[in-house]
Design a protein around this motif. Structure first.
Motif, mmCIF file in Angstrom:
data_model
loop_
_atom_site.group_PDB
_atom_site.id
_atom_site.type_symbol
_atom_site.label_atom_id
_atom_site.label_comp_id
_atom_site.label_asym_id
_atom_site.label_seq_id
_atom_site.Cartn_x
_atom_site.Cartn_y
_atom_site.Cartn_z
ATOM 1 N N UNK A 252 45.949 66.374 78.247
ATOM 2 C CA UNK A 252 45.765 64.991 79.377
ATOM 3 C C UNK A 252 45.309 64.131 78.815
ATOM 4 N N UNK A 253 46.077 62.931 78.240
ATOM 5 C CA UNK A 253 44.565 62.247 76.918
ATOM 6 C C UNK A 253 43.745 61.620 78.498
ATOM 7 N N UNK A 254 42.893 62.126 78.019
ATOM 8 C CA UNK A 254 41.436 60.754 78.728
ATOM 9 C C UNK A 254 41.011 59.394 77.943
ATOM 10 N N UNK A 255 40.610 59.526 76.455
ATOM 11 C CA UNK A 255 39.651 58.578 75.605
ATOM 12 C C UNK A 255 40.565 58.268 74.695
ATOM 13 N N UNK A 272 40.226 54.471 77.768
ATOM 14 C CA UNK A 272 40.079 55.097 78.366
ATOM 15 C C UNK A 272 41.562 54.936 78.748
ATOM 16 N N UNK A 273 41.768 56.207 79.210
ATOM 17 C CA UNK A 273 43.495 56.375 80.601
ATOM 18 C C UNK A 273 42.982 56.604 81.741
ATOM 19 N N UNK A 274 43.284 55.517 82.805
ATOM 20 C CA UNK A 274 43.521 55.693 83.602
ATOM 21 C C UNK A 274 44.664 56.150 84.509
ATOM 22 N N UNK A 275 45.484 57.416 86.180
ATOM 23 C CA UNK A 275 46.402 56.753 86.549
ATOM 24 C C UNK A 275 46.769 56.532 86.905
ATOM 25 N N UNK A 276 47.896 56.363 87.622
ATOM 26 C CA UNK A 276 47.712 55.691 89.417
ATOM 27 C C UNK A 276 47.493 57.211 90.610
ATOM 28 N N UNK A 277 47.694 58.285 90.291
ATOM 29 C CA UNK A 277 47.783 59.387 90.806
ATOM 30 C C UNK A 277 47.059 60.344 90.513
ATOM 31 N N UNK A 278 47.875 61.079 89.826
ATOM 32 C CA UNK A 278 46.900 62.511 88.401
ATOM 33 C C UNK A 278 47.849 62.205 87.771
#
Length: 330
Positions: A252-255, A272-278
């Motif tokens: 689950x790529x975070x950075x 930095x990786x951000x998701x709409x939900x999860x």
């Protein structure tokens, strides 16, 4: 509105149900099914689902279910998918999609005949991080890719679905598919030239840990390992002639970090990786979009790629002498 029926009430089903609850503008949970009706009822109560079934057949026969999300141990996936397709249901199935390529081919053949959507729910294939990584490679910023490494390890061997070969256990089929898919996504369009690997097996006959080496026709090479007895750093590295890409958490790529090719690499960019939900929302949106458009497979994880992954895991398990699920009957 895509109406989903959930088959199985374990942890991953709960995670996806929680995601679906936050997508109620486009998705609704129509029903849930378990072989134990009390589990289905408890699950339904937690997620405000109207219908709880004590058999899978009831879910297949529910005319208000557009898609069946299958979240059971992968030894059961093939039979459950064939049954769902026979009842006219679209399908989203957790990884590993099936035990082997032969099972998956039968599923896809029936799906094609029925003109129904079937997809493997390996979430990293659908995430925006995939495009970010591939765009960096395509831009030439790190030059020609020469070497890739990826790993994933969790302390999960105590769980029956990992320790039991009849359930499709082992590190490779549960966690190893993530670094394997990471490598295949980073080398998109490149054919495999050679494949080798080693595994350490449990007394029960599943792989506790494994290492796989791949060389590609382009000359690039990759090494991956997965482990069911330890927590690894989960890192993916893509090395090129002009730089490298570091991916924190191939599951689950975070950075994502981009470096130059100096002997002491200089950090050029951090994303930095951000998701709409999860992160699970992307595979659900892909299913809804494809079904609306009348497509039978997702662009992010087409059937040929699911088959290619299983071809690799089949080859490795053959070398290691590991049989799983119905293979044990032969």
């Amino acid at each position: 509105m895509l109406r989903i029926g959930i088959l199985g009430c374990g942890n991953i089903a709960s995670t996806l149900a929680n995601t679906m609850m936050q997508m109620q503008d486009r998705i609704t949970i129509e029903a849930v099914a378990s072989r134990d009706k009390s589990k289905a009822e408890e699950f339904a109560s937690r997620f405000n689902v109207e219908k709880a079934y004590g058999s899978y057949e009831e879910l297949y026969e529910d005319d208000n279910v557009d898609l069946v999300y299958i979240a059971t141990p992968h030894a059961f996936h093939a039979v459950q998918m064939m049954n769902a397709l026979s009842h006219g249901k679209n399908i989203l199935t957790e990884k590993a999609f099936c035990i082997n390529e032969k099972e998956a081919e039968k599923v896809f053949k029936l799906a094609a005949e029925k003109k129904l959507y079937v997809a493997e729910a390996i979430w990293t294939r659908y995430m925006p991080s995939r495009k970010i990584i591939n765009d960096i490679i395509a831009s030439g910023r790190i030059g020609r890719v020469t070497t890739i490494s990826a790993n994933l390890g969790y302390k999960i061997i105590h769980k029956p679905r990992i320790s039991d070969p009849s359930l499709g256990g082992g590190a490779l089929m549960d966690v190893g598919v993530y670094p394997l898919n990471f490598v295949l996504m980073a080398t998109e369009g490149d054919s495999i030239k050679s494949l080798s690997g080693l595994a350490v097996k449990s007394p029960e006959g599943v792989d506790l840990r494994n290492t796989i080496n791949i060389t590609f026709e382009s000359g690039a090479s990759a090494t991956i390992f997965s482990d069911s007895e330890c927590v690894s750093d989960r890192k993916g590295m893509i090395y090129g002639t002009e730089g490298s890409i570091e991916v924190v958490n191939v599951n689950n790529p975070e950075v994502i970090r981009v470096y130059n090719a100096e002997r002491s690499p200089e950090l050029l960019e951090t994303i930095e990786i951000k998701h709409e939900i999860n992160g699970y929302e992307y595979e659900l949106d892909a299913a809804a979009k494809a079904i609306e458009e009348g497509k039978t497979e997702p662009e992010a994880m087409p059937w040929r790629e699911t088959l290619r992954v299983l071809r690799i895991t089949d080859a490795m398990r053959s070398v290691w002498g590991i049989k799983l699920g119905d293979e044990l009957k032969g």
